[in-house]
Design an enzyme around this catalytic site. Sequence first.
Site, short mmCIF file in Angstrom:
data_model
loop_
_atom_site.label_atom_id
_atom_site.label_comp_id
_atom_site.label_asym_id
_atom_site.label_seq_id
_atom_site.Cartn_x
_atom_site.Cartn_y
_atom_site.Cartn_z
N GLY A 230 1.12 -1.42 0.26
CA GLY A 230 -0.81 -0.11 0.08
C GLY A 230 1.08 1.29 -0.19
O GLY A 230 0.26 2.55 0.07
N THR A 231 1.99 1.47 0.38
CA THR A 231 2.49 2.24 -0.83
C THR A 231 3.07 3.00 -1.82
O THR A 231 3.51 4.22 -1.70
CB THR A 231 4.30 2.25 -0.05
OG1 THR A 231 4.80 1.10 -0.24
CG2 THR A 231 4.23 1.99 1.70
N GLY A 232 2.29 1.93 -2.38
CA GLY A 232 2.21 2.80 -3.57
C GLY A 232 2.98 2.17 -4.48
O GLY A 232 3.51 3.37 -5.99
N THR A 234 3.10 -0.13 -6.91
CA THR A 234 2.33 -0.17 -8.00
C THR A 234 1.46 1.02 -9.05
O THR A 234 1.83 1.49 -10.04
CB THR A 234 0.63 -0.85 -7.25
OG1 THR A 234 0.97 -2.57 -7.55
CG2 THR A 234 0.03 -1.58 -9.89
N HIS A 449 -9.50 -4.46 31.64
CA HIS A 449 -9.07 -4.44 31.28
C HIS A 449 -8.08 -3.74 30.41
O HIS A 449 -6.47 -3.17 30.46
CB HIS A 449 -9.52 -6.22 29.77
CG HIS A 449 -8.72 -6.00 29.23
ND1 HIS A 449 -7.79 -7.83 29.44
CD2 HIS A 449 -7.44 -5.43 28.21
CE1 HIS A 449 -6.85 -8.20 28.74
NE2 HIS A 449 -6.72 -6.83 27.69
N GLU A 450 -8.89 -2.99 29.80
CA GLU A 450 -8.82 -1.67 29.30
C GLU A 450 -8.26 -0.32 30.39
O GLU A 450 -7.62 -0.05 30.27
CB GLU A 450 -9.84 -0.93 28.76
CG GLU A 450 -10.95 -2.41 27.02
CD GLU A 450 -9.29 -2.66 26.56
OE1 GLU A 450 -8.39 -2.19 26.20
OE2 GLU A 450 -9.75 -3.74 25.79
N ASP A 525 -2.89 -9.85 23.53
CA ASP A 525 -2.16 -9.11 24.25
C ASP A 525 -0.05 -9.97 24.38
O ASP A 525 0.56 -9.51 24.39
CB ASP A 525 -2.80 -8.91 25.14
CG ASP A 525 -3.66 -7.75 25.02
OD1 ASP A 525 -3.63 -6.86 24.51
OD2 ASP A 525 -4.68 -7.88 25.89
P1 ADP Z 1 1.36 -1.24 -3.12
O1 ADP Z 1 3.12 -0.42 -3.07
O2 ADP Z 1 0.43 -2.73 -2.40
O3 ADP Z 1 2.08 -1.86 -5.13
P2 ADP Z 1 -0.48 1.00 -4.26
O4 ADP Z 1 0.40 1.08 -5.64
O5 ADP Z 1 -1.39 -0.39 -4.85
O6 ADP Z 1 0.57 -0.29 -3.47
O7 ADP Z 1 -1.32 1.49 -4.08
C1 ADP Z 1 -2.60 1.18 -3.61
C2 ADP Z 1 -3.54 3.16 -2.93
O8 ADP Z 1 -2.99 3.71 -2.07
C3 ADP Z 1 -3.29 3.15 -4.67
O9 ADP Z 1 -4.00 3.38 -5.97
C4 ADP Z 1 -3.27 4.93 -4.57
O10 ADP Z 1 -4.73 5.43 -4.73
C5 ADP Z 1 -2.99 5.03 -2.97
N1 ADP Z 1 -1.92 5.57 -2.48
C6 ADP Z 1 -0.15 4.74 -2.54
N2 ADP Z 1 0.44 5.35 -2.19
C7 ADP Z 1 -0.53 6.56 -2.57
C8 ADP Z 1 0.43 7.77 -2.59
N3 ADP Z 1 2.22 8.24 -2.87
N4 ADP Z 1 0.24 8.68 -3.33
C9 ADP Z 1 -0.77 9.27 -3.34
N5 ADP Z 1 -1.60 8.06 -3.15
C10 ADP Z 1 -1.47 7.01 -2.94
ZN ZN Z 2 -6.00 -5.82 25.76
MG MG Z 3 0.62 -3.20 -5.75
#
Ligand code: ADP
Ligand code: ZN
Ligand code: MG
Length: 643
Positions: A230-232, A234, A449-450, A525
Amino acid sequence: MDLNFLNQKEQGNKKNKGRKGKENPKFSGSVLGAILIFMTITALYLMIAGNSNKTTEISISELAKNVSSLEVKNILVEGEKLTVTYKNDDVKTSKKETESSLTQTLFNYGVTKEALALTDIQVKNESGFWYWILNIMPFLLPIIFIVFFFWYLSRQVKGSSMQAFSFGQSKARITDPNDKNNKVTFKDVAGCKEAKEELKEIVDFLKNPKKFLDIGARIPKGVILTGAPGTGKTLLARAVAGEAGVPFFHLSGSEFVEMFVGVGASRVRDLFKMAKKAAPAIIFMDEIDAIGRTRGGGFGGGNDEREQTLNQILVEMDGFEPNEKVIVMAATNRPDVLDPALIRPGRFDRKVLLDLPDRVDREEILNIHAVQKPLAEDVNLKLIAERTPGFSGADLFSLMNEGAILAARENRKKVFQFDLIRAIEKVMLGPERKSHLLSKKEKEITAYHEAGHALVASVLPFADPVHKVSIIARGNAGGYTLKLPLEERKLQSKREFIDDIAMSLGGYVAEKMIFGDITTGPSSDLQVATNLARAMVTRWGMSDLIGPVALGGDGGKLSWGESREDGYSETISTKVDSEVSRIINDGIKSAEKVLNEHRKALDAIAFKLIEVETLEQDEYNKIIIANGIMPKTNEEAKLEIKS
Ligand code: ADP
Ligand code: ZN
Ligand code: MG
């Protein structure tokens, strides 16, 4: 249960992409289609045939009477069928004998010449189109149906056998550079400045290869993008293609590998052939760790196929002519498991690392995804960015989306700040489960607990401050304590880990202390605390007894069937275990100390939780201040929460 979401994020890294489904010929679908068509035809037939039967039929003698009394305007003769139109516009049908003519018949019934002359008689050829159709249809229809049915089935079968022949072909999706709708450019990617800088060079080459070749520069063949899910990765690869305006062949690692051995390799060949034809072009292999893992490491079948595919990629990349304008990009979140041959110079020699976004980047990403959403005036994306350390770009995207969904559900036209704040928690923990009803006893246990987690976090000097405590179930958690670091950090120290472990154990200790009994609640935990303690000993060299030695590789599990020998002896392994339990025991002791010393505060927090179920930071701080504990504050991170 507590959620330290920096850890939480790390655990989320194991997300895997499912394999693309293959289109199977749907047999049931074809039968259904045929039956539907059959029914339509039948209905049509009935409609046409039925229409002509609606008029009343009269006998020929009655017709003769009517003609004599001059009531008939017009008679239409079609074979033996007569359509009679009266002067008052009634329409009736009748039948005559086939052999004799109508006038003759009417004469025989005693109609006068004068009366006949005043009646208009039309004779139509009986081979009219509808006449024949209507007569033949009942016999023809089943035959048509059967023929159609077989034709339909044979077409399906042919389709699937064609599919069998196309197994070896590449399944790449091609993005056309001129497709304006799907075009992604660097503007759509926030943050990742270093990565973009690196990739600009690639773009430059694809746009203007001559400049580089003239000066004798060797162009990189492969670029590998690494970073957490999800870091972008792709997104960035697509942006490179969009910037350069070249065709983009997109394929996921798992799509190479099929049931049949050798398919992957032939797909690779095909893909490279296609790309070379379209050059300059980019080939993008997403999730390459699916095929690029270290070879020969495992056992069991299936590996052969992967190795062949990988070999073919290596061969193809070596086979590039120096001026071939094809660049291979790949992405993975497990660079550590890749085969060394894949990342040696001359192949994927450029490595671009994508970090989780920092605060500024997060704000930028939020801004990008806020574009098409009407935001209310009170929205402050900077605050949201501050509250979401550890979120990836994909998480932030989903946060904005959840916020908009919440607003839409309440029929508002704009997204407000409190929508976004609720969305943070939803993305982090899953939806609230308000319907999850607790008995009075369970509620008490969860509250203590919390409260235990929260109080330990507030008292120990190196734990993160508490942001919210709740006993409303969310996702898998029965309740949760949110804590947030005062500032963003890349490095965590031993002291912080020790306090974190104590904080994780706070719930367990509180239950034991108050109720003298333990529920299944703290199991996760304990898992978190144990994992952390083990990592301290084996990975980060934070144990004095073991010393600064990294044991057992990356500590991560490899895929199915594969295992890495822990490269250390029984003696060390026993020592590790005893160190882990020592750290856990220290954590328990320190949590016990805190809760014993601040028993009053613990009771106060728990009572309040039983009453209101969720405590925001302000209310929580009020309670602990009243009990003589100073909350850790950070003016910047202070938030107004309205939800
Ligand atoms: P991965 O690194 O897993 O391939 P993706 O490129 O598929 O992640 O990112 C998933 C979605 O998250 C993208 O379609 C976009 O909408 C959002 N996203 C991730 N990084 C960015 C970024 N740097 N700027 C804008 N959107 C981002
Ligand atoms: Zn806990
Ligand atoms: Mg990807």
